[in-house]
Design an enzyme around this catalytic site. Structure first.
Site, PDB file in Angstrom:
ATOM      1  CD  GLU A 111      -3.049  -0.839   2.204  1.00 34.51           C
ATOM      2  OE1 GLU A 111      -4.173  -0.481   1.827  1.00 34.51           O
ATOM      3  OE2 GLU A 111      -2.757  -1.018   3.402  1.00 34.51           O
ATOM      4  CG  HIS A 130      -2.108   2.927   5.905  1.00 38.64           C
ATOM      5  ND1 HIS A 130      -3.466   3.179   6.023  1.00 38.64           N
ATOM      6  CD2 HIS A 130      -2.007   1.597   5.649  1.00 38.64           C
ATOM      7  CE1 HIS A 130      -4.136   2.053   5.839  1.00 38.64           C
ATOM      8  NE2 HIS A 130      -3.277   1.079   5.622  1.00 38.64           N
ATOM      9  CG  HIS A 132      -4.787  -1.505   9.569  1.00 40.24           C
ATOM     10  ND1 HIS A 132      -4.156  -2.684   9.266  1.00 40.24           N
ATOM     11  CD2 HIS A 132      -4.736  -0.755   8.428  1.00 40.24           C
ATOM     12  CE1 HIS A 132      -3.724  -2.652   8.010  1.00 40.24           C
ATOM     13  NE2 HIS A 132      -4.061  -1.487   7.477  1.00 40.24           N
ATOM     14  CG  HIS A 201      -7.956  -0.348   5.039  1.00 45.36           C
ATOM     15  ND1 HIS A 201      -7.498  -0.368   3.734  1.00 45.36           N
ATOM     16  CD2 HIS A 201      -6.853  -0.550   5.799  1.00 45.36           C
ATOM     17  CE1 HIS A 201      -6.198  -0.592   3.707  1.00 45.36           C
ATOM     18  NE2 HIS A 201      -5.775  -0.695   4.949  1.00 45.36           N
TER      19      HIS A 201
HETATM   20 ZN   LIG Z   1      -3.775  -0.885   5.351  1.00 45.68          ZN
END
Ligand SMILES: [Zn+2]
Length: 270
Positions: A111, A130, A132, A201
């Site tokens: 990603e 980024h 979660h 996500h």
């Molecule tokens: Zn992710």
């Protein structure tokens, strides 16, 4: 989020380039390096990875990057490993198409396009996280907007958009931002804001420095947890109004080095 080995095509193209000894063909497969980054910045990037793990923002998944100070078209991020065990030797350089400058067979984050496309869209951003982050997930899948509940998360005052990958892709996906186009769509959803949620996500958090991006990531998670608790108590919840958020953010912004130095010291001591 999973990992991948560097695309076999890149290796084959590299071989062809070497055979033809054409600089142009080689340049297409391996972007030029912006040169070595300040070791202090690398240390902060390593610390950011570990702090985010310590604070429960990332676990075995999630990543943080920093723009290369010598070239805004490059950024630095770990090879594909769990953030908690990142060391300086794991840090790699990428261009904004998220091609690694010197992969050397190392696996890279699938990603990574999240980072390259946000840096391209946001010249003001020097750090992208980024994650979660567990407490934010409910706010990406329900009708309850994430809003600043207290002064520490005042930076959420401008609103927190939600990226829906199904709408961006026009069809069902595996939920991963695995293409430049999806990265661009996510950057578009983020717009000028510091945080965007990703339905089903996680989230992206951006800032103009590593400490500030880590701070925002920690307090976005914290705000989400506290907001769910306040909502569970029943009755209306009072959030910071726009003026309170603006003033509180300005005040807290000057104090971020305090928690950052503490978090960093603990993270690097291990
Ligand atoms: Zn992710």
């Amino acid at each position: 989020m999973s990992t991948m080995l560097l695309d076999r095509r890149a290796f084959l193209c590299g071989s062809v380039a070497a055979a033809l000894v054409t600089t142009r063909a080689w340049a297409q497969t391996a972007p030029a390096s912006a040169g070595p980054a300040d070791p202090k910045l690398i240390e902060d990037l390593v610390a950011a990875n570990r702090v985010l793990a310590d604070q429960g923002v990332v676990d075995g998944y999630g990543h943080v990057s920093v723009r290369h100070p010598a070239d805004p078209q490059r950024y630095l991020m770990s090879r594909s490993i769990a953030p908690e065990i990142v060391t300086a030797s794991d840090v790699m350089e990428y261009d904004l198409d998220s091609n690694p400058v010197d992969a050397r067979g190392r696996s890279i984050y699938l990603e990574r396009f999240i980072h390259g496309e946000i840096y391209r869209a946001r010249p003001d951003v020097t750090t992208v996280v980024h994650n979660h982050s567990p407490s934010v997930i409910p706010f990406g899948v329900s009708t309850a907007p994430l809003r600043p509940l207290y002064h520490m998360s005042a930076f959420l005052g401008g609103g927190v958009p939600v990226f829906d990958i199904k709408i961006a892709a026009g069809q069902a996906t595996d939920m991963l931002v695995r293409t430049p186009a999806l990265g661009r769509a996510l950057a578009q959803t983020l717009g000028p804001r510091p945080v965007a949620l990703m339905r089903g996500h996680g989230a992206v958090v951006v800032a103009d420095s590593l400490p500030r991006a880590v701070f925002r990531s920690v307090y976005t998670e914290m705000n989400a947890r506290l907001q769910a608790q306040a909502m569970a108590l029943g009755g209306p919840v009072t959030y910071l109004d726009d003026e309170e958020a603006r003033r509180a953010e300005a005040s807290v912004a000057g104090t971020i080095s305090r928690p950052w130095e503490l978090w960093k010291k603990k993270a690097l001591a291990r």
